[in-house]
Design a protein around this motif. Structure first.
Motif, short mmCIF file in Angstrom:
data_model
loop_
_atom_site.label_atom_id
_atom_site.label_comp_id
_atom_site.label_asym_id
_atom_site.label_seq_id
_atom_site.Cartn_x
_atom_site.Cartn_y
_atom_site.Cartn_z
N CYS A 198 0.87 -1.18 0.00
CA CYS A 198 0.00 0.00 0.00
C CYS A 198 0.90 1.22 0.00
O CYS A 198 1.74 1.38 0.88
N GLU A 199 0.73 2.09 -0.99
CA GLU A 199 1.60 3.25 -1.11
C GLU A 199 1.25 4.35 -0.12
O GLU A 199 1.97 5.34 0.00
N ARG A 200 0.16 4.17 0.62
CA ARG A 200 -0.22 5.17 1.62
C ARG A 200 0.31 4.79 3.01
O ARG A 200 0.99 5.57 3.65
N CYS A 201 0.00 3.57 3.46
CA CYS A 201 0.39 3.18 4.83
C CYS A 201 1.54 2.19 4.85
O CYS A 201 1.96 1.75 5.92
N GLN A 202 2.04 1.79 3.66
CA GLN A 202 3.16 0.85 3.54
C GLN A 202 2.85 -0.56 4.03
O GLN A 202 3.75 -1.33 4.35
N ASN A 203 1.55 -0.92 4.08
CA ASN A 203 1.16 -2.30 4.36
C ASN A 203 1.77 -3.20 3.30
O ASN A 203 1.62 -2.96 2.11
N LEU A 204 2.48 -4.26 3.73
CA LEU A 204 3.24 -5.11 2.82
C LEU A 204 2.78 -6.55 2.96
O LEU A 204 2.78 -7.10 4.06
#
Length: 384
Positions: free
Chosen positions: A320-326
């Motif tokens: 996720c480019e917003r919260c960096q969820n990987l």
């Protein structure tokens, strides 16, 4: 995070060691859309046609799949980089790295004395894994070339040899005929050699501290190398990567080649030790984890001391480019299940490397082992 003003434009006119590129600052940069172009190319007259074919092919492929609203920005970004991609090489240049983003007015150009593997990537951040591999392969180290009359200290940085010190002594070659006896002369000559070596040791220790090199290779003909080794402090002696026999008039290119082979052997030994340390810690329930999921969790908690990556490994996933969820080994959903932000496909290994940089973890690239293969890809030695 957007790049700060000091990071917006860096264009090297001369060769730059890969260790001088601020990879940690680059790892902090990311956007919500695919606006960062990263290009790695070998540079030579023979490569120019092949490079143009490769670049044109990759640019065409990207344009075909890029959403219509991002194509104009990509074309502007490529226009920023295109001329610089094919500029004539400076003396000794074998590779070039370019990071560019028109929306962020961001442009970095690095000229290298080493050859990178060809790559052209459009992503939400600079693509750093090839640079990380180059840094692992070409760490800074010192080379001390010595005999009983002369000493040269050369710092080797990404195959760029920079001479830092040059000491010599005449060893009392001139004396009056009928003066000292041969025994007296030999004694004084030995004392002069010992005094010369003491001066060399003092300079070496100061230079090593100043340059913060990985270690030191000692080279030269005859027994002078061992005599000098005996005078080194314990700290400096422990930093010696290897001792090799070479002539004092060895060419700079041959010197780099000989010392690089020593460094390579040392790196293999270090990587094996780290891999064995990881295996033993896992077997004994110590501070270590292996596998993408556990390593990702440890990195997100800033618990990783050393991140170990299997060379050449790649793991698909999304971020996720917003919260960096990987998330690994799954296709990207339309939106992040954590914050609803935009998602994109990534190489999880690249993202874990960048996360290691942001959290101050050391990174070690290792050969595939029986307990850690290309599927597991990563392991970690933990701080707590």
């Amino acid at each position: 995070m957007k790049p700060s003003g000091s990071l917006l434009k860096i264009i090297s006119e001369d060769l730059m060691p890969v260790t001088e590129i601020d990879i940690r600052a680059l790892a902090e940069i990311y956007a919500e859309e695919n606006v960062y172009l990263s290009v790695y190319l070998p540079v030579s007259r023979e490569n120019e046609h092949v490079n143009r074919v490769f670049v044109n092919s990759r640019v065409g492929a990207i344009k075909k799949v890029l959403p219509a609203d991002l194509r104009p920005e990509f074309e502007k970004t490529f226009d920023m980089a295109e001329e610089l991609l094919f500029e004539p090489a400076v003396s000794g240049e074998r590779g070039r790295i370019i990071f560019a983003s028109a929306p962020d007015s961001f442009l970095h150009v690095y000229r290298l004395a080493v050859e990178p593997e060809k790559s052209l990537v459009l992503d939400t951040s600079p693509f750093l894994l090839p640079l990380a591999r180059l840094r692992a392969d070409y760490e800074d180290y010192g080379m001390l070339l010595v005999d009983s009359r002369e000493a040269r200290f050369v710092c080797i940085r990404s195959d760029i040899a920079e001479e830092k010190k040059h000491l010599s002594t005449d060893l009392m070659k001139k004396h009056k005929k009928g003066g000292w006896s041969q025994m007296r002369f030999n004694h004084l000559r030995k004392e002069a050699i010992k005094s010369f070596f003491s001066e060399v040791v003092e300079n070496v220790q100061g230079t090593c501290d100043e340059l913060q090199t990985r270690g030191l290779v000692i080279a030269g003909p005859g027994e002078a190398k061992q005599e000098l080794m005996d005078l080194l402090s314990q700290d400096v002696r422990q930093s010696v990567l290897g001792v090799i026999d070479v002539a004092m008039d060895i060419s700079r290119d041959e010197l780099v080649e000989e010392s690089d082979s020593v460094l390579h052997e040392n790196e293999l030994s270090t990587s094996k030790k780290k891999a064995d340390e990881l295996k033993n810690a896992i077997l004994k329930g110590g501070l270590a984890v292996a596998g993408v999921e556990d390593v990702r969790n440890a990195l997100e908690q800033a618990r990783v001391n050393v991140l170990l990556i299997v060379k050449g490994s790649s793991v698909p996933g999304w971020i996720c480019e917003r919260c960096q969820n990987l998330q690994a080994n799954t296709r990207p959903p339309e939106q992040c299940d954590r914050c609803g932000g935009p998602t994109s496909s990534v190489n999880i290994v690249e993202e874990l490397y960048e996360l290691a940089q942001r959290t101050g973890a050391e990174v070690e690239f290792i050969e595939q082992r029986d307990f850690l293969d290309s599927d597991d890809a990563v392991g970690a030695l933990l701080r707590y």
